[in-house]
Design an enzyme around this catalytic site. Structure first.
Site, short mmCIF file in Angstrom:
data_model
loop_
_atom_site.label_atom_id
_atom_site.label_comp_id
_atom_site.label_asym_id
_atom_site.label_seq_id
_atom_site.Cartn_x
_atom_site.Cartn_y
_atom_site.Cartn_z
N SER A 212 38.46 33.67 46.41
CA SER A 212 37.54 34.96 46.58
C SER A 212 37.09 35.74 45.88
CB SER A 212 39.16 35.63 46.74
OG SER A 212 39.73 35.52 45.69
N ASP B 293 44.66 37.16 35.18
CA ASP B 293 45.13 38.00 36.47
C ASP B 293 46.07 38.28 36.46
OD1 ASP B 293 44.07 35.92 38.97
OD2 ASP B 293 45.71 37.02 39.18
N ILE B 294 44.62 39.43 37.18
CA ILE B 294 45.98 40.60 37.80
C ILE B 294 47.38 39.80 38.76
CG2 ILE B 294 44.58 40.84 39.38
CD1 ILE B 294 43.95 44.08 38.76
N HIS C 274 34.99 30.29 38.23
CA HIS C 274 35.84 31.12 37.28
C HIS C 274 37.31 29.88 37.01
CE1 HIS C 274 36.64 33.05 40.96
NE2 HIS C 274 38.61 32.47 41.11
P1 5GP Z 1 39.96 32.90 43.67
O1 5GP Z 1 40.84 33.48 44.81
O2 5GP Z 1 38.22 32.98 43.51
O3 5GP Z 1 40.12 30.92 43.34
O4 5GP Z 1 40.39 33.41 42.58
C1 5GP Z 1 40.46 35.01 42.29
C2 5GP Z 1 41.09 35.36 41.27
O5 5GP Z 1 41.14 36.36 40.80
C3 5GP Z 1 42.71 35.87 41.94
O6 5GP Z 1 43.61 35.04 41.22
C4 5GP Z 1 43.00 37.21 41.56
O7 5GP Z 1 44.04 37.58 41.72
C5 5GP Z 1 41.95 37.72 40.34
N1 5GP Z 1 41.53 39.07 40.70
C6 5GP Z 1 40.97 39.92 41.60
N2 5GP Z 1 40.38 40.75 41.73
C7 5GP Z 1 41.17 41.10 39.82
C8 5GP Z 1 40.92 41.91 38.70
O8 5GP Z 1 40.05 43.22 39.78
N3 5GP Z 1 41.64 41.88 37.75
C9 5GP Z 1 41.81 40.45 37.14
N4 5GP Z 1 42.27 40.70 35.82
N5 5GP Z 1 42.23 39.81 38.20
C10 5GP Z 1 41.49 40.06 39.53
#
Ligand code: 5GP
Ligand code: ZN
Length: 113
Positions: free
Chosen positions: A94, A30-31, A99
């Site tokens: 987001s 995760d970034i 995932h």
């Molecule tokens: P959500 O918020 O949908 O549960 O998780 C999305 C995750 O994707 C977040 O933890 C965010 O940090 C990660 N993320 C968003 N954009 C990128 C990216 O371009 N690269 C990586 N490695 N992670 C990302």
């Protein structure tokens, strides 16, 4: 899905730090990590969220959990780890490609944090 960030990551159009890959899934760091170890495991098929899992695509989910167990063993995550899938905006999703967050290396509280 042309405009999906994670589909682009799978295709290598956006760089990522790869943790694992096979024909069904891709795992990458995760970034914006929320724990010392924090990677995401995603199906190579575009499934928008946990709400879109069906009998036809649930094989990806079963496979991903097998991969998570294997990676947890390999990475010595024996003290414990957390698997999270945020589903829908109010749950904090987001990126709308299914995932699973896999987090480890610290203690976690429940239900939040
Ligand atoms: P959500 O918020 O949908 O549960 O998780 C999305 C995750 O994707 C977040 O933890 C965010 O940090 C990660 N993320 C968003 N954009 C990128 C990216 O371009 N690269 C990586 N490695 N992670 C990302
Ligand atoms: Zn996608």
């Amino acid at each position: 899905m042309e405009d999906c960030l994670f589909c682009k990551i799978i295709k290598g159009e956006i760089p990522s730090s790869k943790v694992y890959e096979d024909d069904m899934c891709y795992a990458f760091n995760d970034i914006d990590p929320k724990a010392p170890t924090h990677f995401l495991v995603i199906p190579k098929e575009h499934i928008p969220s946990a709400a879109a899992i069906t009998p036809e695509n649930s094989v990806y989910v079963a496979h991903i959990f097998e991969v998570i167990a294997k990676l947890a063993k390999e990475k010595g995550m024996d003290k414990g780890f957390r698997v999270v899938s945020n589903c829908g905006e109010s749950a904090g999703q987001s990126v709308f490609h299914l995932h699973f967050h896999v987090m480890s290396g610290r203690d976690f509280t429940w239900p939040a944090g």
